[in-house]
Motif scaffolding. Structure first.
Motif, PDB file in Angstrom:
ATOM      1  N   LEU A 251       0.839  -1.206   0.000  1.00 41.75           N
ATOM      2  CA  LEU A 251       0.000   0.000   0.000  1.00 41.75           C
ATOM      3  C   LEU A 251       0.872   1.253   0.000  1.00 41.75           C
ATOM      4  O   LEU A 251       0.556   2.241  -0.695  1.00 41.75           O
ATOM      5  N   LYS A 252       1.963   1.218   0.746  1.00 44.90           N
ATOM      6  CA  LYS A 252       2.893   2.350   0.744  1.00 44.90           C
ATOM      7  C   LYS A 252       3.474   2.560  -0.650  1.00 44.90           C
ATOM      8  O   LYS A 252       3.561   3.700  -1.140  1.00 44.90           O
TER       9      LYS A 252
ATOM     10  N   ASN B 242       0.800   4.061  -2.940  1.00 45.40           N
ATOM     11  CA  ASN B 242       0.571   5.469  -2.613  1.00 45.40           C
ATOM     12  C   ASN B 242       1.703   6.347  -3.145  1.00 45.40           C
ATOM     13  O   ASN B 242       1.465   7.465  -3.625  1.00 45.40           O
ATOM     14  N   THR B 243       2.938   5.854  -3.057  1.00 40.79           N
ATOM     15  CA  THR B 243       4.086   6.585  -3.590  1.00 40.79           C
ATOM     16  C   THR B 243       3.955   6.753  -5.096  1.00 40.79           C
ATOM     17  O   THR B 243       4.177   7.844  -5.639  1.00 40.79           O
TER      18      THR B 243
ATOM     19  N   ARG C 131       1.199   6.592  -6.894  1.00 38.63           N
ATOM     20  CA  ARG C 131       0.064   7.478  -7.192  1.00 38.63           C
ATOM     21  C   ARG C 131       0.468   8.939  -7.034  1.00 38.63           C
ATOM     22  O   ARG C 131       0.083   9.795  -7.824  1.00 38.63           O
ATOM     23  N   GLU C 132       1.262   9.211  -6.017  1.00 40.42           N
ATOM     24  CA  GLU C 132       1.718  10.581  -5.789  1.00 40.42           C
ATOM     25  C   GLU C 132       2.555  11.090  -6.963  1.00 40.42           C
ATOM     26  O   GLU C 132       2.515  12.274  -7.311  1.00 40.42           O
TER      27      GLU C 132
ATOM     28  N   ALA D  86      -5.622   2.532  -2.349  1.00 45.21           N
ATOM     29  CA  ALA D  86      -4.647   3.584  -2.642  1.00 45.21           C
ATOM     30  C   ALA D  86      -5.293   4.748  -3.393  1.00 45.21           C
ATOM     31  O   ALA D  86      -4.589   5.613  -3.934  1.00 45.21           O
ATOM     32  N   ASN D  87      -6.626   4.769  -3.405  1.00 41.52           N
ATOM     33  CA  ASN D  87      -7.385   5.865  -4.024  1.00 41.52           C
ATOM     34  C   ASN D  87      -7.118   6.011  -5.517  1.00 41.52           C
ATOM     35  O   ASN D  87      -6.977   7.117  -6.035  1.00 41.52           O
TER      36      ASN D  87
ATOM     37  N   LYS E  56      -5.620   8.208 -11.297  1.00 41.78           N
ATOM     38  CA  LYS E  56      -6.020   8.931 -10.081  1.00 41.78           C
ATOM     39  C   LYS E  56      -7.524   9.174 -10.093  1.00 41.78           C
ATOM     40  O   LYS E  56      -8.125   9.338 -11.149  1.00 41.78           O
TER      41      LYS E  56
END
Length: 201
Positions: free
Chosen positions: A125-126, A129-130, A132-133, A172-173, A201
Motif C-alpha cells: 500500500l505504501k 501510494n508513492t 500514485r503521488e 490507494a485511491n 487517479k
C-alpha cells in the motif's frame, strides 16, 4: 494477502539487493526479463490510445532495464527504470532507487508507470501510494499480476490474488479503468497468462 516478515528495513534491502544481483542474466546469457513483448505491445497500445501527456515514464523494479528499453521504443518518449540494486546505475536510463520512496521531481509529473514487481514490496500500500503521488493527473499506471504473484518468499515478499490486487489499488485511491488480459505464450521463458491493471487517479 501474505507478507514475508523482515526484521527491519535493512534486512529487506540486503536480501532484495543480493537476490537481484544474481538475476541479471539467464543461464543462456540473455538479459533477464519478466515482461513479454506481447504484454508490452498491448500496454503501449492502450497507453497511446488513452493518454493525453507523453513526456515521462517510469518502470519500477526493472533490474537492468529490459522493459525500459522496450517501452522507450514502443512509446517514443523519455522512460527511465528503477531498481533497488546498486548495479542499476551502470545501465542506460536506469537508477538505483527504492520504489517505496518519493522523489520530489516526480510528484504529479509522471505520465506512464509500469511494474510487475509489486510482489517485491514490504508494504504494497505504501508503494502504491508513492506511485500514485508521482502520477500526473492524466497519467496511467500499469500493474501486472500473474499466478506467480501469489507466491511468498524472502525475495517475492508480498503475495496476493488478483482480486486482492484490485482492492489494494482502490485502497490507494486509484481507479482501475481497464484490465488487459495477456494470454499465455508457450514460446516465452515464463509461461503464464498475465493481467495488467490500468489505473488512474
Amino acid at each position: 494477502m501474505k507478507l514475508f516478515k523482515f526484521q527491519n528495513l535493512k534486512e529487506y534491502k540486503k536480501i532484495q539487493q543480493n537476490k537481484a544481483s544474481k538475476q541479471l542474466f539467464h543461464q543462456d546469457g540473455e538479459m533477464y526479463h519478466w515482461v513479454t513483448e506481447k504484454e508490452a505491445e498491448m500496454i503501449a497500445k492502450h497507453f497511446l490510445q488513452n493518454s493525453s501527456k507523453k513526456e515521462l515514464g517510469i518502470c519500477h523494479g526493472s533490474k537492468i532495464g529490459y522493459e525500459v528499453n522496450l517501452f522507450r521504443k514502443l512509446l517514443n518518449f523519455n522512460i527511465i527504470g528503477t531498481d533497488i540494486g546498486d548495479f542499476a546505475n551502470k545501465y542506460p536510463n536506469m537508477i538505483q532507487h527504492d520504489f517505496h520512496d518519493v522523489k520530489a521531481e516526480w510528484v504529479d509529473n509522471v505520465d506512464f508507470i509500469y511494474t510487475n514487481s509489486l510482489d517485491h514490496s514490504y508494504d504494497p500500500l505504501k508503494a502504491l501510494n508513492t506511485w500514485r503521488e508521482s502520477l500526473h493527473k492524466d497519467g496511467i499506471m500499469y500493474i501486472e499480476w500473474s499466478s506467480y504473484h501469489n507466491v511468498v518468499n524472502q525475495t517475492d515478499c508480498f503475495g496476493a490474488e488478483l482480486d486482492e490486487y484490485k482492492k489494494l489499488i482502490k485502497d490507494a485511491n486509484m481507479n482501475i479503468s481497464t484490465i488487459i488480459h495477456v494470454p499465455e505464450n508457450k514460446n516465452e521463458f515464463y509461461k503464464t497468462e498475465r493481467f495488467v491493471l490500468a489505473c488512474s487517479k
